[in-house]
Design a protein around this motif. Structure first.
Motif, short mmCIF file in Angstrom:
data_model
loop_
_atom_site.label_atom_id
_atom_site.label_comp_id
_atom_site.label_asym_id
_atom_site.label_seq_id
_atom_site.Cartn_x
_atom_site.Cartn_y
_atom_site.Cartn_z
N ARG A 139 0.83 -1.22 0.00
CA ARG A 139 0.00 0.00 0.00
C ARG A 139 0.86 1.26 0.00
N ASP A 140 2.09 1.16 0.48
CA ASP A 140 2.99 2.32 0.45
C ASP A 140 3.61 2.52 -0.92
N PHE A 141 3.45 1.51 -1.80
CA PHE A 141 4.03 1.57 -3.14
C PHE A 141 2.97 1.18 -4.17
N PRO A 142 1.97 2.04 -4.37
CA PRO A 142 0.90 1.71 -5.33
C PRO A 142 1.40 1.74 -6.76
N LYS A 143 0.54 1.25 -7.67
CA LYS A 143 0.86 1.29 -9.09
C LYS A 143 1.11 2.74 -9.52
N SER A 144 2.10 2.93 -10.37
CA SER A 144 2.43 4.27 -10.86
C SER A 144 1.47 4.69 -11.97
N ASP A 145 1.00 5.93 -11.88
CA ASP A 145 0.13 6.45 -12.93
C ASP A 145 0.88 6.67 -14.24
N ARG A 146 2.21 6.70 -14.20
CA ARG A 146 2.96 6.94 -15.43
C ARG A 146 2.78 5.79 -16.42
N ILE A 147 2.77 4.57 -15.92
CA ILE A 147 2.53 3.44 -16.82
C ILE A 147 1.06 3.37 -17.20
N ARG A 148 0.20 3.77 -16.30
CA ARG A 148 -1.23 3.75 -16.59
C ARG A 148 -1.58 4.63 -17.79
N GLU A 149 -0.82 5.72 -17.97
CA GLU A 149 -1.11 6.65 -19.06
C GLU A 149 -1.14 5.94 -20.41
N GLY A 150 -0.17 5.06 -20.65
CA GLY A 150 -0.10 4.39 -21.94
C GLY A 150 -1.19 3.35 -22.14
N LEU A 151 -1.71 2.79 -21.05
CA LEU A 151 -2.69 1.71 -21.13
C LEU A 151 -4.13 2.19 -21.00
N ALA A 152 -4.31 3.46 -20.63
CA ALA A 152 -5.63 3.98 -20.28
C ALA A 152 -6.69 3.84 -21.37
N VAL A 184 -12.59 -9.13 -31.84
CA VAL A 184 -11.80 -8.66 -30.69
C VAL A 184 -10.34 -9.07 -30.87
N PHE A 185 -10.13 -10.30 -31.28
CA PHE A 185 -8.77 -10.82 -31.46
C PHE A 185 -8.01 -9.99 -32.49
N GLU A 186 -8.61 -9.77 -33.64
CA GLU A 186 -7.94 -9.01 -34.70
C GLU A 186 -7.72 -7.57 -34.28
N SER A 187 -8.69 -6.97 -33.61
CA SER A 187 -8.53 -5.58 -33.16
C SER A 187 -7.45 -5.46 -32.10
N PHE A 188 -7.33 -6.46 -31.26
CA PHE A 188 -6.31 -6.41 -30.23
C PHE A 188 -4.91 -6.48 -30.84
N ARG A 189 -4.73 -7.27 -31.87
CA ARG A 189 -3.44 -7.33 -32.54
C ARG A 189 -3.08 -5.97 -33.12
N SER A 248 0.04 -0.55 -32.22
CA SER A 248 -0.04 0.92 -32.25
C SER A 248 0.16 1.57 -30.90
N ALA A 249 0.21 0.77 -29.81
CA ALA A 249 0.19 1.34 -28.46
C ALA A 249 1.49 1.07 -27.72
N PRO A 250 2.42 2.05 -27.66
CA PRO A 250 3.62 1.87 -26.85
C PRO A 250 3.26 1.84 -25.37
N VAL A 251 4.03 1.08 -24.59
CA VAL A 251 3.72 0.97 -23.17
C VAL A 251 4.00 2.29 -22.45
N LYS A 279 -4.67 5.65 -34.13
CA LYS A 279 -4.86 4.21 -34.24
C LYS A 279 -5.07 3.58 -32.87
N THR A 280 -4.31 4.02 -31.87
CA THR A 280 -4.47 3.49 -30.51
C THR A 280 -5.87 3.73 -29.99
N LEU A 281 -6.35 4.97 -30.14
CA LEU A 281 -7.68 5.32 -29.65
C LEU A 281 -8.78 4.57 -30.42
N GLN A 282 -8.58 4.44 -31.73
CA GLN A 282 -9.59 3.77 -32.55
C GLN A 282 -9.70 2.29 -32.20
#
Length: 454
Positions: free
Chosen positions: A67-80, A168-173, A178-181, A201-204
């Protein structure tokens, strides 16, 4: 010859060059000294990162004080765009509530419900592979296909051939390509109100995936209300109440969770299985051992009892070794929320705490023959010690992957089913180049030739 490993960058590069390398591949962006270091500090004009690479520091961050070391929002930005508020990126009470609802569906005793679906997906996989024998094929699309099939069968009781599942499978590929981490928002201190820069492309692709998953989720909610829903993972999770609040996941929340189930349960499993097949293709003696063991499996008919997994000890050792050398999620980032001292270094709140399974699993001061492929290591004293303290392919502590047991069962079973039917051959003119964005994949594919076993 040791399995392929990315060439590290020079020890000193400009900040701009480091950001360029990091966006291309987070593994080759790191210096060679991290394979020996116990800790390292990286400074940028905007934040500091502390690379923690000893069992003691990893244990502190992941197990003792998560709990003192939660997930960083910096990585969340790329996956949001895709994951929104999934359990993979949330923190605090939101995360705790999600885990209280999700975890019961993945308890070990319930895994046997999913085993027939894994078996059928594996059978379909070997039948597809039989159409491409004696030809060079890139095995990564094949492992992606079977892993996606397992996810859709176990989550929604539909095969990959279902039209929605296939889309879903094809769209995920397309989304992964298109989505850098790490994107610009992860590297710069942008204010919260400023729109986050993601490619069109990432948003689409994220919108397409989420809309398709929402269709499946709403369809399942209707079946639950009608009393006609199958007893699969989706039904279990959607009907599970939080024991503390009595609430269930809303449709929007379920879409978030299915998105991460697909990422974690499909993409990571596909990565580990592809590397395991390559390692066996380049180590014929271990390939034959797995094949002999796999011959005990039935090769036709309905799924056998789940107890057959206990017979696949060599396959399990191979799969564990593949995840040591090529952990699907090579790094994760936490954030310090209070002043700390790590190895006599002051760590201020807001600092990024980097834990790298990739480097920990290959640490020269911990493992014997760290870059070598040796499934027998798990029976040695060094291997047993490192397995407890320096092996975290599924993370560790409170945030350990809830589907870890599911992933191990799937990987071991399908690896054995493939080796039961085929002999694998790698090619010295097409050595795979490990690279990491969402997961550790090969930059140039993993090309193998499969021939039928007699």
């Amino acid at each position: 010859m040791s399995p392929p490993k990315p060439a590290p960058r020079p020890d000193r590069v400009s900040l701009w060059r480091y950001f360029q390398l990091f966006r291309q591949d987070i593994l080759s962006a790191q210096p060679a000294r991290l394979y020996r270091a116990k800790m390292a500090e990286f400074r940028t004009p905007f934040f500091r990162s502390y690379f923690c690479n000893t069992p003691e520091l990893v244990d502190l961050v992941l197990r003792q004080r998560p709990r003192d070391f939660p997930k960083s929002d910096r990585i969340r930005e790329g996956l949001a765009p895709l994951l929104r508020n999934s359990v993979f990126v949330t923190n605090g009470e939101t995360w705790a509530r999600q885990r209280r609802i999700i975890d019961p569906a993945f308890e070990g005793g319930k895994l046997h419900h999913s085993f027939p679906d894994m078996w059928q997906a594996g059978r379909n996989c070997v039948n597809r592979l039989a159409k491409n024998t004696s030809e060079r094929i890139d095995i990564e699309p094949e492992t992606s296909h079977v892993a996606a099939d397992v996810i859709f069968r176990t989550l929604f009781s539909i095969p990959i051939e279902d039209k929605t599942a296939a889309r879903v499978f094809e769209s995920f590929r397309a989304h992964q390509n298109s989505a850098p981490v790490v994107n610009l928002a992860a590297l710069l201190p942008l204010p919260r109100w400023l729109p986050r820069p993601h490619s069109r492309k990432t948003l689409q692709t994220a919108r397409v995936i989420r809309k398709l998953i929402e269709t499946l989720t709403r369809r399942r909610a209707e079946a639950i209300r009608a009393g006609t829903a199958p007893d699969d993972l989706a039904t279990k999770i959607m009907t599970m109440e939080d024991p503390q609040t009595g609430t269930r996941l809303s449709t929007g929340e379920m879409v978030d969770q299915v998105a991460i189930f697909f990422l974690a349960g499909h993409e990571t499993s596909a990565s580990a299985l592809a590397w395991a097949l390559y390692l066996l293709a380049t180590h014929p003696e271990w390939q034959e051992r797995v094949a002999i063991e796999a011959a005990t499996l039935p090769d036709t008919g309905a799924a056998p009892p789940m107890g057959v997994l206990k017979q696949l000890k060599i396959s399990r050792a191979v799969f564990r070794e593949a995840m040591r050398l090529y952990p699907p999620v090579p790094m994760f980032v936490r954030e310090a929320t209070c002043p700390e001292t790590f190895r006599e270094r002051e760590v201020k709140p807001g600092s990024q705490i980097v834990i790298s399974p990739w480097h920990l699993h290959r640490h020269e001061g911990l493992w014997e023959n760290p870059d070598g492929f040796d499934p027998a290591r798990w029976e040695t004293e060094n291997g047993k010690t490192c397995a407890r303290s320096a092996y975290i392919p599924f993370s560790a502590g409170a945030r350990v992957c809830p589907g870890a047991g599911f992933a191990m069962a799937e990987g071991v079973l399908i690896l054995s089913m493939i080796l039961q039917r085929f002999r694998l051959e790698a090619h010295c003119d097409r050595i795979p180049e490990p690279a990491a964005q969402l997961t550790v994949r090969s930059r140039n594919g993993i090309w193998l030739t499969l021939s039928p076993r007699q």
